[in-house]
Design a protein around this motif. Structure first.
Motif, PDB file in Angstrom:
ATOM      1  N   GLY A  77       0.882  -0.914  -0.295  1.00 16.15           N
ATOM      2  CA  GLY A  77      -0.194  -0.148   0.166  1.00 16.15           C
ATOM      3  C   GLY A  77       0.693   1.240   0.117  1.00 16.15           C
ATOM      4  O   GLY A  77       2.219   1.457  -0.689  1.00 16.15           O
ATOM      5  N   ILE A  78      -0.126   2.258   0.478  1.00 14.39           N
ATOM      6  CA  ILE A  78       0.972   3.338   0.729  1.00 14.39           C
ATOM      7  C   ILE A  78       1.219   3.804   2.264  1.00 14.39           C
ATOM      8  O   ILE A  78       0.424   3.710   2.811  1.00 14.39           O
ATOM      9  N   MET A  79       2.597   3.975   2.566  1.00 14.28           N
ATOM     10  CA  MET A  79       3.213   4.284   4.090  1.00 14.28           C
ATOM     11  C   MET A  79       2.386   5.911   4.320  1.00 14.28           C
ATOM     12  O   MET A  79       2.571   6.993   3.485  1.00 14.28           O
ATOM     13  N   LEU A  80       1.997   5.603   5.496  1.00 17.45           N
ATOM     14  CA  LEU A  80       0.872   6.476   6.725  1.00 17.45           C
ATOM     15  C   LEU A  80       1.708   7.243   7.568  1.00 17.45           C
ATOM     16  O   LEU A  80       3.183   8.256   7.782  1.00 17.45           O
ATOM     17  N   ASP A  81       2.051   6.470   8.323  1.00 13.64           N
ATOM     18  CA  ASP A  81       3.144   6.603   9.514  1.00 13.64           C
ATOM     19  C   ASP A  81       2.066   7.774  10.703  1.00 13.64           C
ATOM     20  O   ASP A  81       2.200   8.554  10.237  1.00 13.64           O
ATOM     21  N   SER A  82       1.187   7.695  10.087  1.00 12.84           N
ATOM     22  CA  SER A  82       0.233   8.851  10.520  1.00 12.84           C
ATOM     23  C   SER A  82      -0.344   8.644  12.332  1.00 12.84           C
ATOM     24  O   SER A  82      -1.154   7.722  12.434  1.00 12.84           O
ATOM     25  N   LEU A  83      -0.877   9.871  13.101  1.00 14.17           N
ATOM     26  CA  LEU A  83      -1.734   8.821  14.224  1.00 14.17           C
ATOM     27  C   LEU A  83      -2.606   8.839  13.852  1.00 14.17           C
ATOM     28  O   LEU A  83      -3.509   9.079  13.302  1.00 14.17           O
ATOM     29  N   LEU A  84      -3.247   7.916  14.919  1.00 11.50           N
ATOM     30  CA  LEU A  84      -4.579   7.281  13.952  1.00 11.50           C
ATOM     31  C   LEU A  84      -5.345   7.850  15.367  1.00 11.50           C
ATOM     32  O   LEU A  84      -5.636   8.354  16.219  1.00 11.50           O
ATOM     33  N   THR A  85      -6.471   9.004  14.133  1.00 16.45           N
ATOM     34  CA  THR A  85      -8.466   9.300  14.520  1.00 16.45           C
ATOM     35  C   THR A  85      -9.251   9.016  13.922  1.00 16.45           C
ATOM     36  O   THR A  85      -9.529   8.396  12.724  1.00 16.45           O
ATOM     37  N   SER A  86     -10.270   9.285  14.617  1.00 19.69           N
ATOM     38  CA  SER A  86     -11.069   8.764  13.280  1.00 19.69           C
ATOM     39  C   SER A  86     -11.954   9.375  12.439  1.00 19.69           C
ATOM     40  O   SER A  86     -12.022   9.504  11.682  1.00 19.69           O
ATOM     41  N   GLN A  87     -11.663  11.247  12.604  1.00 12.59           N
ATOM     42  CA  GLN A  87     -11.613  11.842  11.800  1.00 12.59           C
ATOM     43  C   GLN A  87     -10.869  11.001  10.744  1.00 12.59           C
ATOM     44  O   GLN A  87     -11.051  11.435   9.217  1.00 12.59           O
ATOM     45  N   LEU A  88      -9.340  10.838  10.693  1.00 11.76           N
ATOM     46  CA  LEU A  88      -7.811  10.032   9.806  1.00 11.76           C
ATOM     47  C   LEU A  88      -9.017   8.880   9.268  1.00 11.76           C
ATOM     48  O   LEU A  88      -8.917   9.045   7.348  1.00 11.76           O
ATOM     49  N   LEU A  89      -9.758   8.767   9.607  1.00  6.20           N
ATOM     50  CA  LEU A  89     -10.410   7.091   9.281  1.00  6.20           C
ATOM     51  C   LEU A  89     -11.731   7.425   8.313  1.00  6.20           C
ATOM     52  O   LEU A  89     -11.466   6.742   7.144  1.00  6.20           O
ATOM     53  N   LEU A  90     -11.997   8.374   9.422  1.00  8.86           N
ATOM     54  CA  LEU A  90     -13.156   8.893   8.168  1.00  8.86           C
ATOM     55  C   LEU A  90     -13.015   9.139   6.435  1.00  8.86           C
ATOM     56  O   LEU A  90     -13.225   9.150   5.519  1.00  8.86           O
ATOM     57  N   ASN A  91     -11.873  10.175   6.715  1.00  7.88           N
ATOM     58  CA  ASN A  91     -11.486  10.276   5.378  1.00  7.88           C
ATOM     59  C   ASN A  91     -10.854   9.749   4.415  1.00  7.88           C
ATOM     60  O   ASN A  91     -10.987   9.393   3.119  1.00  7.88           O
TER      61      ASN A  91
END
Length: 294
Positions: A163-177
């Motif tokens: 996939g595409i590497m992100l390494d981002s803090l998990l938040t509900s807003q990010l999951l929705l986006n």
């Protein structure tokens, strides 16, 4: 009748039992445990059906032996070497999974104290649990499909690389986006490690379990598939029904409530050990360890 009884008596008189030592009892116990574990492994995997097929072949060979079918016996005799290789190839996924499960047994860590000088911390935070639950049921309400793979002991780097590497803090807003329709990252799965999203749009292996409902789509089969080859927990949000499901160890639970999902996540969150030894192999600093200026 008397002759038969006398024959049995004479046999029993001349019968001498071997001496049994402590090591013999230990060997019997070890073999019994191994046979029992092997039977459970065969029963709980696809190897059960494959084993039944092999027994049918052996039955045909036994019939050929009884009726002295020389051609069939010659073919069977000269195919033994190829058969062993074929068995290893056919059972390769099951053998790999069995060895991985054996490596996760607590027996190994008990005998070999690799976990000495370690402190416990959660696999991920309670905030991450809340964010996942909020996002999953928000997506379920609007029937947005999602596939969230939560890494445990087995690293999922080979799947993250697809996939595409992100390494981002998990938040509900990010999951929705990420899973919003017609966005670049919505297709495929995301991989979560700790409190961070490692990668998105990842490809997962599909399960070939014939017992899965025909109503389940590719997203559910991918969730079950990754749980069959790793110890990960996969959360699936159905795009058709909006139901939230979880897959783990090859099994699928469909239609969870927020409380049930929280319970599953808290089990996965169980305390894990982090090395605090001064002589650890990893050279990075332990959590809360301050950098020394000396």
């Amino acid at each position: 009748m008397e002759n038969i009884i006398n024959l049995i008596k004479s046999y029993l008189v001349n019968l001498s039992l071997p001496k049994i030592h402590v090591i013999d009892i230990v060997e019997i116990l070890i073999i019994s445990v191994l046979v029992y574990e092997f039977m459970l492994w065969v029963k709980n995997t696809r190897a059960y059906n494959l084993l039944k097929g092999m027994l049918v072949v052996l039955a045909f060979i036994f019939i050929a032996y009884l009726f002295d079918m020389q051609t069939i016996l010659w073919i069977a005799k000269n195919s033994v070497g190829f058969a062993i290789t074929a068995i290893l190839i056919i059972f390769q996924p099951e053998l790999r999974k069995a060895l991985e499960e054996l490596g996760h047994k607590n027996i190994v860590s008990t005998i070999l104290p690799f976990d000495a000088n370690k402190e416990e911390e959660g696999r991920f935070s309670n905030k991450t649990i809340n964010e996942i639950i909020r996002a999953c049921f928000d997506m379920g309400e609007v029937k947005t499909g999602a596939l969230i793979v939560i890494e445990q002991d087995i690293l999922l780097n080979e799947y993250a690389k697809t996939g595409i590497m992100l390494d981002s803090l998990l938040t509900s807003q990010l999951l929705l986006n990420i899973f919003e329709h017609n966005t670049p990252l919505h297709d495929g799965a995301i991989i979560v490690r700790g409190d961070r999203i490692v990668a998105a749009t990842c490809y997962l292996p599909l399960s070939d379990n014939m017992n899965l409902s025909k109503d389940l789509g590719t997203r559910h089969r991918a969730g079950v598939g990754i749980s069959e080859v790793t110890d990960s927990l996969t959360i699936i949000v159905s795009e058709e029904t909006g139901r939230v499901s979880v897959a783990m160890s090859g099994s699928l639970k469909v239609g969870l409530t927020p409380d049930e999902l929280r319970e599953v996540l808290e089990k996965v969150q169980k305390k894990v050990k982090t090395d605090t030894s001064k002589f650890r192999i990893w050279k990075g600093r332990v959590k809360h360890e301050e950098k020394s200026d000396e």
